[in-house]
Write an enzyme that holds these catalytic residues in place. Structure first.
Site, PDB file in Angstrom:
ATOM      1  N   THR A 197       1.247  -0.880  -0.100  1.00  0.00           N
ATOM      2  CA  THR A 197       0.286  -0.178   0.108  1.00  0.00           C
ATOM      3  C   THR A 197       0.812   1.109  -0.589  1.00  0.00           C
ATOM      4  O   THR A 197       1.914   1.252   0.307  1.00  0.00           O
ATOM      5  CB  THR A 197      -0.693   0.078   1.273  1.00  0.00           C
ATOM      6  OG1 THR A 197      -1.648  -1.023   1.134  1.00  0.00           O
ATOM      7  CG2 THR A 197      -1.880   1.368   1.220  1.00  0.00           C
ATOM      8  N   HIS A 250      -0.369  -6.228   7.132  1.00  0.00           N
ATOM      9  CA  HIS A 250      -1.393  -6.668   6.201  1.00  0.00           C
ATOM     10  C   HIS A 250      -2.438  -6.957   7.062  1.00  0.00           C
ATOM     11  O   HIS A 250      -2.716  -6.007   8.240  1.00  0.00           O
ATOM     12  CB  HIS A 250      -1.626  -7.876   7.247  1.00  0.00           C
ATOM     13  CG  HIS A 250      -0.005  -9.058   7.141  1.00  0.00           C
ATOM     14  ND1 HIS A 250       1.553  -8.623   6.753  1.00  0.00           N
ATOM     15  CD2 HIS A 250      -0.442 -10.194   6.122  1.00  0.00           C
ATOM     16  CE1 HIS A 250       2.207  -9.893   5.817  1.00  0.00           C
ATOM     17  NE2 HIS A 250       1.283 -10.648   5.636  1.00  0.00           N
TER      18      HIS A 250
END
Length: 340
Positions: A197, A250
């Site tokens: 990300t 995560h």
């Protein structure tokens, strides 16, 4: 008259200090950090602004785009959108936007959110065929009464706003997906190629904070899976009176603790950005251990920025880095980590 005024001022200052001392003494047993802040009689530090932070080494290029806005006195909101769009547009970045790795069905689904200084928020999740989900998220924020659109609804809205429908699955990503199909083993790899990300937070020259977060999510995930990135309070949170934070890694672990909201709330309680990131990571580590999971298989990193332009970062294990651009220049930094 002037002497009397000075004496009155001195007396007032003395009374204020004694009052603070009494309050702080009572607060020590409850919260030492707050007590320290109450006793701080020094002059406010000069704010380090403008400044922009972003996750991972592709953040260096994203920061350059954001700085083009910030250095000219532009808004943090415009800066973060422009910065992360650069990564969304790059087909060589395999975890964001165009060229992102698909889910197990071979479909590229994108998540993104954006938040400004006034608690205005916009988000899209599990959206296909639109290269720049961050701009769709901003359109959700500015042109609808909602804060999140998902799936086909997000796509329909994007098309209604003039966004172009495109095939986001590049030849390289398709080739990797077909190789994966031969074994169909699903195990996200920690720090794979240092890419994940991209989250970006910025403080502009006017002293306002904004943030953006965008991703194609975990490669070969179940179709419909949504991680932390489009969820306000998990992947991104901004409070213009306190600070901002964004997360990477995560997403499921970040969601469990509402991670970025936790970081900002810890800053509200008196922690520095660095202390807040560290404490939030330590809480995730504790929960992972309590659930009996292997910490070596999990990575989460936070970056944070407060209203003074002070920043910090921390992660579960070595391998995460982040980019900082301020008046000193654009640079990559490596934070501390919990798993030694």
């Amino acid at each position: 008259m002037r002497i009397i005024y000075k004496q009155q001022t001195m007396n007032n200052n003395r009374r204020d200090f004694i009052k603070k001392l009494g309050i702080a003494t009572a607060a020590i047993a409850i919260n030492p950090l707050e007590a320290k802040n109450l006793l701080d009689t020094s002059e406010p530090k000069t704010t380090n602004k403008p400044i922009v932070l972003s996750t991972w080494n592709f953040g260096l290029h994203a920061n350059v785009e954001a700085w083009k806005v910030l250095s000219k006195g532009g808004k943090a909101l415009d800066a973060v959108e422009k910065g992360v769009r650069l990564v969304e547009d790059d087909p060589t970045e395999r975890s964001v936007g165009y060229g992102g790795r698909p889910d197990r069905d071979g479909r590229v689904t994108l998540d993104a959110c954006i938040m400004d200084e006034n608690y205005n928020i916009g988000s899209v999740a599990c959206m296909e065929h639109i290269k720049n989900p961050i701009s769709v998220a901003r359109a959700v924020m500015e042109k609808t009464p909602h804060v999140m659109l998902v799936g086909d609804g997000a796509l329909e809205f994007a098309l209604s706003q003039g966004f172009k429908k495109e095939n986001l699955l590049t030849a390289e990503s398709e080739k990797e997906w077909k190789e994966w199909l031969k074994t169909s083993q699903y195990k996200p790899i920690v720090n794979i190629e240092n890419h994940d990300t991209i989250g970006m937070i910025a403080l502009d020259a006017q002293g306002n904070l904004s943030g953006a977060c965008t991703t194609s999510g975990m490669a070969y995930k179940m179709h419909g899976r949504v991680g932390d990135s489009p969820i306000i309070g998990a992947g991104l949170f901004v409070d213009n009176e306190i600070g901002a934070a964004t997360a990477t890694g995560h997403g499921e672990e970040v969601i469990r603790t509402v991670g970025t909201h936790l970081v900002v709330e810890l800053m509200n309680q008196g922690r520095t950005p660095q202390q807040a990131c560290k404490e939030a990571v330590e809480r995730i580590v504790k929960i992972v251990n309590r659930r009996g999971k292997n910490l070596k298989d999990i990575q989460v990193g936070f970056i944070a920025l407060n209203k003074k332009g002070e920043y910090g970062a921390y992660c579960i294990q070595d391998g995460f880095n982040f980019a900082v651009h301020d008046q000193k220049g654009n640079r990559l930094e490596t934070p501390g980590f919990a798993l030694k």
